[in-house]
Write an enzyme that holds these catalytic residues in place. Structure first.
Site, short mmCIF file in Angstrom:
data_model
loop_
_atom_site.label_atom_id
_atom_site.label_comp_id
_atom_site.label_asym_id
_atom_site.label_seq_id
_atom_site.Cartn_x
_atom_site.Cartn_y
_atom_site.Cartn_z
N ARG A 122 0.83 -1.21 0.00
CA ARG A 122 0.00 0.00 0.00
C ARG A 122 0.86 1.25 0.00
NH1 ARG A 122 -2.85 1.35 4.38
NH2 ARG A 122 -4.30 2.67 3.24
N LYS A 187 5.41 -8.31 11.02
CA LYS A 187 4.48 -8.44 9.90
C LYS A 187 4.69 -9.77 9.18
CE LYS A 187 2.82 -5.80 5.91
NZ LYS A 187 2.82 -4.47 5.28
N ARG A 322 -0.44 3.08 12.56
CA ARG A 322 0.66 2.48 13.31
C ARG A 322 0.24 2.32 14.76
NH1 ARG A 322 5.74 6.06 10.89
NH2 ARG A 322 5.35 5.55 8.69
#
Length: 325
Positions: A122, A187, A322
């Site tokens: 993204r 992640k 975040r």
């Protein structure tokens, strides 16, 4: 198939092969073998050379295999798969399918690559895509409606990926709005959904999934955030091809139902995996950074955040999220 890739398929077993044997199998000289081995090293793969034994990869590779991927997809979902493209190298699997969509490719066309040279997530972020280690997968889907009616599609895709992890026996991951799979270590996967078409319909969506399967240490040094891979999370070795097939199976199943019933049927499942609700967060907007506390998602899939004691609502296209300690 290029000579380099033919050589790589021989070396993928992780065993030693002499230069002479490699040359005989490929019908080329030992000097040509050495030239291609150098090129393979240039792809970021660790080729070991031992006098008297030959050459091998430091770690075996499981290369993409159409038959093994198809075998991991249930028959009803296999019937919805129009085409399966496997590539040695692409700039981006999403870019490939966006082009194929413009050429008239059918919905249900899937594309995977061993390596991406211009992988992205993204907001144009680079997606590190080493050869033969992780999954770089995109799926083209066509909808009769316009893009504005597909709100929350990336959330439904997140649900599909969580189902895949559960089927593969992988635990410890959850969802970070709008489209990341994360766990405590970092992640694990990201989703990039790109749409094109008329405002009133029809439209196409290219759904890209980047999933860390077994990240090589050298490639990991280029990642600018904490990460984790399936190899670290799983209690057993996982086949890349099985993982690819399982993801395609669950993606297709979710997309079929999403097209029929929309996001609503996936909201509870998404909320069950929400790792952000109740957490302090920072919201990076085009012209500001806001701090607040996340309070889940609304029925359209928008993020809800308390900012200075006031409830605010944010759509996925306008903000980067975040979590803060």
């Amino acid at each position: 198939m290029t000579m380099r890739y033919r050589l790589l398929r021989i070396l993928a077993d992780g065993r030693f092969h002499s230069g002479q044997d490699l040359g005989s199998l490929l019908g080329i000289s030992r000097a040509a073998v050495w030239k291609h081995l150098k090129a393979i090293r240039g792809m970021g793969l660790d080729v070991q050379a031992v006098r008297g034994r030959g050459y091998r990869l430091a770690e075996p590779l499981e290369l993409l295999d159409e038959a093994r991927i198809i075998a991991a997809i249930s028959q009803p979902m296999r019937d919805r798969l129009s085409a399966l493209e496997l590539h040695t190298e692409l700039g981006s699997t999403n870019d490939r399918l966006r082009q194929r969509a413009r050429e008239g490719a059918a919905g249900g066309t899937a594309c995977l690559a061993e390596r991406q040279t211009a992988g992205r997530g993204r907001r144009g972020r680079r997606w590190v895509s080493p050869f033969g280690s992780n999954l770089y997968l995109s799926l083209l889907w066509r909808f009769p409606c316009g893009p504005a009616q597909l709100g929350g599609l990336s959330l439904a895709v997140g649900v599909a990926l969580m189902r895949s992890l559960r089927s593969l026996g992988v635990e410890g991951a959850g969802l970070k709005w709008p489209n990341d799979l994360i766990c405590r270590q970092g992640k694990l996967a990201g989703v990039l959904v790109e749409m094109a078409g008329e405002s009133a319909g029809p439209c196409s969506a290219v759904i890209g999934v980047g999933l860390n399967v077994r990240m090589p240490p050298d490639a990991a040094s280029a990642i600018d955030q904490p990460w984790v891979d399936l190899h670290r999370l799983s209690h057993r070795p996982l086949s890349r091809n099985q993982v690819a097939g399982q993801i395609l199976n669950d993606l297709i199943e979710v997309l079929v139902r999403y097209e029929q019933e929309g996001l609503a049927v996936f909201l509870d499942e998404w909320r069950d995996h929400d790792l952000v609700a109740g957490r302090a967060v920072q919201l990076h907007l085009p012209d500001a950074v806001l701090a607040g506390r996340a309070s889940g998602i609304d029925d359209s899939g928008a993020l809800l955040v308390q900012v200075d004691g006031q409830p605010r609502r944010f759509a996925s296209g306008e903000v980067s999220l975040r979590m803060t300690p």
